[in-house]
Design an enzyme around this catalytic site. Structure first.
Site, PDB file in Angstrom:
ATOM      1  CG  ASP A 106      14.042  39.268  41.496  1.00 27.98           C
ATOM      2  OD1 ASP A 106      14.885  38.711  42.324  1.00 27.98           O
ATOM      3  OD2 ASP A 106      13.937  39.737  43.155  1.00 27.98           O
TER       4      ASP A 106
ATOM      5  CG  ASP B 142      16.710  40.838  44.048  1.00 27.08           C
ATOM      6  OD1 ASP B 142      15.504  40.816  44.458  1.00 27.08           O
ATOM      7  OD2 ASP B 142      17.221  39.899  43.348  1.00 27.08           O
TER       8      ASP B 142
ATOM      9  CG  ASP C 115      11.810  41.703  44.684  1.00 23.79           C
ATOM     10  OD1 ASP C 115      10.454  41.845  44.741  1.00 23.79           O
ATOM     11  OD2 ASP C 115      12.193  40.217  45.300  1.00 23.79           O
TER      12      ASP C 115
HETATM   13  P1  8DG Z   1      17.559  34.790  41.699  1.00 17.63           P
HETATM   14  O1  8DG Z   1      16.488  35.957  42.087  1.00 17.63           O
HETATM   15  O2  8DG Z   1      18.523  35.042  40.859  1.00 17.63           O
HETATM   16  O3  8DG Z   1      16.932  33.659  41.587  1.00 17.63           O
HETATM   17  O4  8DG Z   1      17.822  34.249  43.109  1.00 17.63           O
HETATM   18  P2  8DG Z   1      18.376  35.701  44.040  1.00 17.63           P
HETATM   19  O5  8DG Z   1      18.671  37.212  43.912  1.00 17.63           O
HETATM   20  O6  8DG Z   1      19.728  34.641  45.489  1.00 17.63           O
HETATM   21  O7  8DG Z   1      16.812  35.324  44.750  1.00 17.63           O
HETATM   22  P3  8DG Z   1      16.281  36.050  45.660  1.00 17.63           P
HETATM   23  O8  8DG Z   1      14.444  35.254  46.010  1.00 17.63           O
HETATM   24  O9  8DG Z   1      15.324  37.844  44.775  1.00 17.63           O
HETATM   25  O10 8DG Z   1      16.297  36.878  47.408  1.00 17.63           O
HETATM   26  C1  8DG Z   1      17.417  37.356  46.917  1.00 17.63           C
HETATM   27  C2  8DG Z   1      17.759  37.643  48.176  1.00 17.63           C
HETATM   28  O11 8DG Z   1      16.823  38.993  49.238  1.00 17.63           O
HETATM   29  C3  8DG Z   1      17.968  35.984  49.127  1.00 17.63           C
HETATM   30  O12 8DG Z   1      19.070  36.382  49.696  1.00 17.63           O
HETATM   31  C4  8DG Z   1      16.622  36.226  50.012  1.00 17.63           C
HETATM   32  C5  8DG Z   1      16.208  37.717  50.747  1.00 17.63           C
HETATM   33  N1  8DG Z   1      15.692  38.635  50.698  1.00 17.63           N
HETATM   34  C6  8DG Z   1      14.232  38.277  50.490  1.00 17.63           C
HETATM   35  N2  8DG Z   1      12.874  39.171  50.595  1.00 17.63           N
HETATM   36  C7  8DG Z   1      13.699  38.932  52.356  1.00 17.63           C
HETATM   37  C8  8DG Z   1      13.484  39.272  53.480  1.00 17.63           C
HETATM   38  O13 8DG Z   1      12.177  39.695  53.303  1.00 17.63           O
HETATM   39  N3  8DG Z   1      14.472  39.500  54.334  1.00 17.63           N
HETATM   40  C9  8DG Z   1      15.626  39.533  54.266  1.00 17.63           C
HETATM   41  N4  8DG Z   1      16.078  39.829  55.125  1.00 17.63           N
HETATM   42  N5  8DG Z   1      15.624  38.834  52.960  1.00 17.63           N
HETATM   43  C10 8DG Z   1      15.011  38.394  52.110  1.00 17.63           C
HETATM   44  O14 8DG Z   1      13.308  37.795  49.343  1.00 17.63           O
HETATM   45 MN    MN Z   2      17.254  37.946  42.877  1.00 22.44          MN
HETATM   46 MN    MN Z   3      13.985  38.937  45.095  1.00 25.21          MN
END
Ligand code: 8DG
Ligand code: MN
Ligand code: MN
Length: 391
Positions: free
Chosen positions: A204, A206, A315
């Protein structure tokens, strides 16, 4: 004469957050195997085992060269018996039978496919599998009730299971930037998550949104979402409002490790650059549409070609500027790094770190508050010590 076997070949600090780990991985065969077992554990609702395998994989990722013998691993942290057995198997027999049988198991395949649907977690997938649902076709035929997220997830399954590239992330960044600038001039967006760590692809994209003047960010998310919706950029969105200040006694720690920022989980409709179809007969979406019946089509029912686009998970998080440093740190990931950083802060520094603040546990004053569930619960009210420490 030094006995070579007794000299530790590598030195790796205990907590993942204390290690320098680049994207260059010299032990990908081993870490792929351990990551697969971690994924299997997580999808089986065995988080403890999952973390153990993730920690083991992280140690191997931090090594400066390929491992050739388990002897080299003596004295390294986080390598439990199970992980060492897997590593030994692979080094001696080129593969691990446990990893192979896990990878090939019908249950694992079904769990991966079903949890690959946006909005479906391990528990839902497990329930479906017990009802005899192992793939998308069976899910569609089953008449299971899907929530709005799962419906969108199923509809855009093929697009969402394709990795997002950095170029696509940047293209979405431009759209989000325009949305934010239009509804609140001066507001800033920062790319977070895996792309901020330098990954070339992700599942995704972010973004963290803030405004340099404290308080100006309040109410921002719904405006951003409306702007995006009005321009046709959103296929799905669910916005959750900020609940950080909701508890009666001010900031309290949320129950889970979820934070309390206003956030939006969305599926973007990203316009794709026009590609002459003749020159690119095997474009991503063309392929997928042929192989999967559940695609969100680029072609209308009448067969009329429409503008090409792809669905991307995005996100969005909004933080007040006073918490920006913590939000940025907390949302950059990886999940293991964040977990280890908090564990290190707690165990080694007697501090407690979240995406909102860093507290010194030594200045804790414990008192009782009424929780929404009307149960008496001990909650620690902590003194915020150090916004400045992090910046
Ligand atoms: P990807 O998308 O490339 O697969 O990997 P990523 O970017 O590392 O994973 P992600 O699932 O998009 O999550 C990004 C960061 O956001 C990860 O360090 C965890 C954090 N995160 C969530 N949900 C929440 C939450 O509810 N609270 C906090 N503090 N962090 C969160 O995904
Ligand atoms: Mn991500
Ligand atoms: Mn994410």
């Amino acid at each position: 004469q030094i006995n070579e076997a007794e000299v530790a070949e590598f030195s790796v600090p205990t907590y993942a957050c204390q290690r320098r780990t680049t994207l260059e991985n010299h032990n990908a065969v081993l870490t792929d195997a351990l990551s697969l077992l971690a994924e299997h554990a997580e999808l089986s609702d065995e988080d403890g085992r999952g973390v153990a395998f993730r920690r083991a994989a992280a140690v191997l990722k931090a090594l400066p060269k390929p491992v050739t013998s388990v002897k080299q691993l003596r004295g390294l942290p986080c390598l439990g018996d199970h992980s060492l057995r897997i590593i030994k198997d692979i080094l001696e027999n080129r593969e691990s039978s446990e990893v192979q049988s896990t990878k090939q198991s019908e249950r694992f395949k079904a769990l991966k496919v079903l949890t690959g649907i946006f909005g479906v977690g391990a528990k839902t997938a497990d329930r479906w599998i017990r009802d005899g649902i192992n793939n998308l076709q069976q899910l569609q035929d089953s008449g299971q009730t899907l929530n709005r997220a799962q419906q969108a997830g199923l509809q855009h399954y093929d697009h969402l299971s394709q990795p997002v590239t950095k170029q696509e992330a940047d293209a979405i960044g431009e759209i989000v930037e325009e949305a934010v600038a239009s509804v609140l001039p001066g507001a800033r967006i920062t790319l977070i998550g895996g792309f901020r760590r330098g990954k070339l692809t992700g599942h995704d994209v972010d973004f963290l949104i803030t405004h340099p003047e404290e308080g100006r960010e309040v109410g921002l998310m719904p405006k951003v979402v409306s702007w995006l919706e009005s321009k046709g950029f959103l296929l799905y969105q669910k916005t959750t409002r900020n609940s950080y200040l909701e508890s009666k006694d001010g900031p309290a720690r949320p129950a889970s490790n979820m934070d309390r920022f206003e956030r939006c989980f969305s599926i973007f409709k990203l316009p794709e650059e026009e590609k002459p179809a003749a020159k690119h007969p095997e474009t991503l979406t063309g392929n997928v549409e042929q192989s999967l019946p559940l695609t969100s089509s680029h072609v209308s029912a009448e067969g009329e070609a429409l503008k090409r686009w792809r669905a991307v998970r995005v996100d969005l998080v909004v933080s007040p500027i006073s918490q920006f440093a913590f939000a940025l740190l907390g949302w950059t990931g990886s999940k293991l790094f964040e977990r280890e950083l908090r564990r290190w802060a707690g165990h080694e520094k007697a501090m407690s770190l979240s995406s909102h603040a860093l507290y010194d546990n030594k200045q804790v004053e414990t008192h009782f508050v009424q929780t929404p569930s009307v149960k008496k619960k001990r909650v620690s009210k902590k003194t915020k010590t150090c916004s400045s420490m992090m910046t």
